[in-house]
Design a protein around this motif. Structure first.
Motif, PDB file in Angstrom:
ATOM      1  N   THR A  36      -3.575   4.871  -6.765  1.00  0.00           N
ATOM      2  CA  THR A  36      -4.061   3.957  -5.367  1.00  0.00           C
ATOM      3  C   THR A  36      -5.513   3.163  -6.218  1.00  0.00           C
ATOM      4  O   THR A  36      -5.610   2.250  -5.562  1.00  0.00           O
ATOM      5  CB  THR A  36      -4.382   4.396  -4.299  1.00  0.00           C
ATOM      6  OG1 THR A  36      -5.620   5.015  -4.343  1.00  0.00           O
ATOM      7  CG2 THR A  36      -3.881   5.681  -3.801  1.00  0.00           C
ATOM      8  N   TRP A  93      -1.561   3.381   5.109  1.00  0.00           N
ATOM      9  CA  TRP A  93      -2.360   2.909   6.402  1.00  0.00           C
ATOM     10  C   TRP A  93      -1.922   2.742   7.595  1.00  0.00           C
ATOM     11  O   TRP A  93      -2.539   1.843   8.798  1.00  0.00           O
ATOM     12  CB  TRP A  93      -3.046   1.683   5.027  1.00  0.00           C
ATOM     13  CG  TRP A  93      -3.843   1.725   4.243  1.00  0.00           C
ATOM     14  CD1 TRP A  93      -3.702   2.868   3.463  1.00  0.00           C
ATOM     15  CD2 TRP A  93      -3.938   0.501   3.631  1.00  0.00           C
ATOM     16  NE1 TRP A  93      -4.632   1.888   2.006  1.00  0.00           N
ATOM     17  CE2 TRP A  93      -4.538   0.752   2.104  1.00  0.00           C
ATOM     18  CE3 TRP A  93      -3.562  -0.823   3.734  1.00  0.00           C
ATOM     19  CZ2 TRP A  93      -5.224  -0.258   2.109  1.00  0.00           C
ATOM     20  CZ3 TRP A  93      -4.401  -2.120   3.211  1.00  0.00           C
ATOM     21  CH2 TRP A  93      -4.960  -1.550   1.741  1.00  0.00           C
ATOM     22  N   SER A 111       1.143  -1.002   0.283  1.00  0.00           N
ATOM     23  CA  SER A 111      -0.102   0.043   0.524  1.00  0.00           C
ATOM     24  C   SER A 111       0.626   0.733  -0.565  1.00  0.00           C
ATOM     25  O   SER A 111       1.639   1.348   1.023  1.00  0.00           O
ATOM     26  CB  SER A 111      -0.838   0.338   1.249  1.00  0.00           C
ATOM     27  OG  SER A 111      -1.580   1.306   1.311  1.00  0.00           O
ATOM     28  N   THR A 130      -6.802  -5.252   2.470  1.00  0.00           N
ATOM     29  CA  THR A 130      -7.459  -4.413   1.258  1.00  0.00           C
ATOM     30  C   THR A 130      -8.740  -3.304   1.669  1.00  0.00           C
ATOM     31  O   THR A 130      -9.411  -3.565   3.071  1.00  0.00           O
ATOM     32  CB  THR A 130      -7.908  -5.626   0.672  1.00  0.00           C
ATOM     33  OG1 THR A 130      -8.431  -4.646  -1.018  1.00  0.00           O
ATOM     34  CG2 THR A 130      -9.470  -6.341   1.243  1.00  0.00           C
ATOM     35  N   ALA A 159      -3.218  -3.989   0.686  1.00  0.00           N
ATOM     36  CA  ALA A 159      -3.159  -3.425  -0.838  1.00  0.00           C
ATOM     37  C   ALA A 159      -4.497  -3.240  -1.170  1.00  0.00           C
ATOM     38  O   ALA A 159      -5.225  -4.311  -0.933  1.00  0.00           O
ATOM     39  CB  ALA A 159      -2.815  -4.750  -1.661  1.00  0.00           C
TER      40      ALA A 159
END
Length: 532
Positions: free
Chosen positions: A514, A227, A219, A292, A265
């Motif tokens: 993203t 995150w 990520s 996710t 991810a």
């Protein structure tokens, strides 16, 4: 008369400002000799990471950076960016990680709007950064990362015994994150130290992460500070593995070589991995843990990932909430469901994270909680310590987003009888056809079941008869073909007829860095289309 309980005062012994910086000091003590960073030939333990961070922080402090000073970072997921998540706030400044896939114009806007006086930039992004400088008519200091000695010079010349500075107030700004730009100019979202501290602790608890995991950094750290994982992983002494680029072959190679146990991810990355020729022929054993977030993942992708030996936890959140504030916590009774039914449950946004005070779905008109019937639609609202301080230099937008004492997400959702929340759509993406509400997410989930489809987006198009009708934009998998007639018929097998797309267009879909599909671009296109 005063109460004896009110006679106590805060002091240095019983009150310390909460900050994720503290996690690094603890990790360097408890996990000193354990590997903390793996990137190609580079390997650092946690004690070495603290020394490197202190050195960089000392140089920043010497150069006069401190409280409320913005320092930008423009680079992919490499160890230097991980270290800067500690070094910049350790010097008292505010870290602003910039989306590496933005064009020069938006980067120029962020540099100007954030009032940054220093940029850490990867040498591969030198061209776009200098173009942004030219647009602004102003050049600011740059420290080059990647194939450059600039950063290592800071490490070598700095003081690795620099005194760690915790904020005087845990409400102080820690990070500035600009929204992903799915609609118009990005807004600057301000995080404080307390929020990042609590988010990190809750991530470890909600994800049930054990001590010393092997965490693959997928990520982007420019999205909600990865995150908050760069801070959370210090709590349990993780080994952080970096590949620079989230290419499937590099990810699978890292999993195999380093024994990766966890990674996070976006759904688009999961889709790429599931379809990659580099995917393992047999399921991983032991199974991997994957988080996710972003657009609700289609159940079909979750099914494919499960077959690879990866357990996916769907989380929900926004840039304005430091990332995830809710998760789809599996229930024991789900184990009796079929794979397809289980994947459908996994795609829900679920229940609140431990640090989230309120995660509610309110009727937009009455402002009361919607019935737990899985059908009544309301707006997700959030209250807690991981809601942003506000939008940087935008008090009007801040006030509007906090109306009624909650952060208003703009997401339309239902609550099922078991209390689990499920997003139906962004309110702006709900299609109203003949007075009936159609969830674009619901239609997209059906389209994703088709074996030829790689990505799908459904938006409203004008209809002479119904006012609005669903219009689908489809990205096919490599080597696959399909037709509008076939896909509309496929949808009608699984949906009420009025929910099926009335038109389908095949093309590569516009996405943010993203992986979010930029529906505002497709909505604008669909305005010029008409169905009968």
């Amino acid at each position: 008369m005063s109460n004896a309980y009110d006679q106590f005062e805060k002091c240095d012994a019983n009150f310390v400002a909460l900050s994720p910086i503290s996690f690094l000091k603890r990790a360097a003590n408890i996990f000193a000799d354990d590997e903390a960073v793996v990137y190609g030939d580079k390997r650092y333990n946690w004690a070495e990471v603290l020394q490197r961070v202190r050195s960089v922080a000392s140089i920043l402090s010497q150069r006069g950076f401190g409280r409320n000073d913005t320092i930008c970072v423009l680079a992919p997921n490499i160890p230097e960016v991980f270290e800067l998540h500690y070094a910049i706030p350790m010097a008292g400044a505010v870290i602003n990680t910039i989306n590496t896939r933005l064009e020069a114009e938006t980067i120029a806007y962020i540099l100007d709007h954030s009032e940054s006086k220093l940029v850490f930039c990867d040498v591969d992004l030198k061209g776009v950064l200098e173009a942004a400088f030219e647009m602004n008519g102003a050049y600011i200091d740059v420290i080059w990362l990647g194939d450059s000695d600039d950063y290592e010079t800071l490490v070598n010349e700095g003081d690795d015994r620099f005194q760690i500075k915790l904020p005087n107030d845990e409400w102080d700004a820690l990070a500035l994150n600009y929204t992903s730009g799915t609609s118009g100019r990005p807004k600057g979202v301000v995080y404080h130290h307390r929020g990042a501290y609590l988010m990190s602790l809750s991530t470890v608890a909600a994800w049930s992460v054990p001590q010393r995991p092997v965490f693959l950094s997928v990520s982007p750290m420019f999205h909600c500070n990865g995150w908050n994982h760069p801070w959370a992983m210090a709590i349990i002494g993780a080994k952080m593995v970096f590949t620079r680029n989230p290419m499937p072959e590099l990810i699978f190679q890292a999993i195999e070589n380093e024994g990766v146990t966890h990674f996070g991810a976006a759904p688009i990355v999961l889709s790429m991995l599931a379809e990659s020729e580099h995917a393992p022929k047999t399921a991983y054993n032991p199974r991997l843990n994957v988080m996710t977030a972003g657009a609700p993942p289609p159940p079909s992708i979750l099914q494919r990932f499960s077959a690879l030996g990866m357990d996916v936890m769907q989380v929900y959140g926004l840039t304005e909430t430091y990332g995830h504030i809710a998760h789809c916590l599996p229930k024991p009774e789900w184990n009796d469901l079929s794979n397809e039914e289980y994947a459908g449950k996994q795609a829900m946004q679920g229940v609140a994270f431990p640090m989230t005070e309120d995660f509610l779905v309110l009727d937009r008109e009455t402002r009361k909680p919607v019935p737990h019937d899985g059908a009544s639609i309301g707006e997700i609202v959030i209250r807690g310590n991981t809601v942003m301080k506000g939008y940087f230099k935008n008090p009007e937008a801040t006030k509007k987003s906090f109306e009624g004492g909650y952060f208003l997400s703009g997401d339309a959702a239902v609550v099922h009888p078991d209390g689990y929340v499920q997003v139906r759509d962004r309110y702006k993406d709900v299609i109203i056809s003949g007075g009936e509400n159609i969830s674009s997410v619901e239609v997209e989930a059906i389209l994703y079941k088709h074996p030829c489809i790689s990505a799908a987006a459904v938006v409203a198009m004008p209809s002479e008869k119904w006012g609005e009708s669903p219009c689908a934009f489809i990205e096919l998998r490599a080597g696959e073909t399909s037709t509008e007639t076939e896909l509309i018929a496929f949808c009608k097998k699984h949906l009420a007829g009025f929910k099926a797309p009335k038109a389908i267009y095949f093309e590569e879909l516009p996405k943010t860095a993203t992986g979010k599909i930029q529906k505002f671009i497709l909505r604008d296109r669909a305005k010029n289309l008409t169905s009968t």
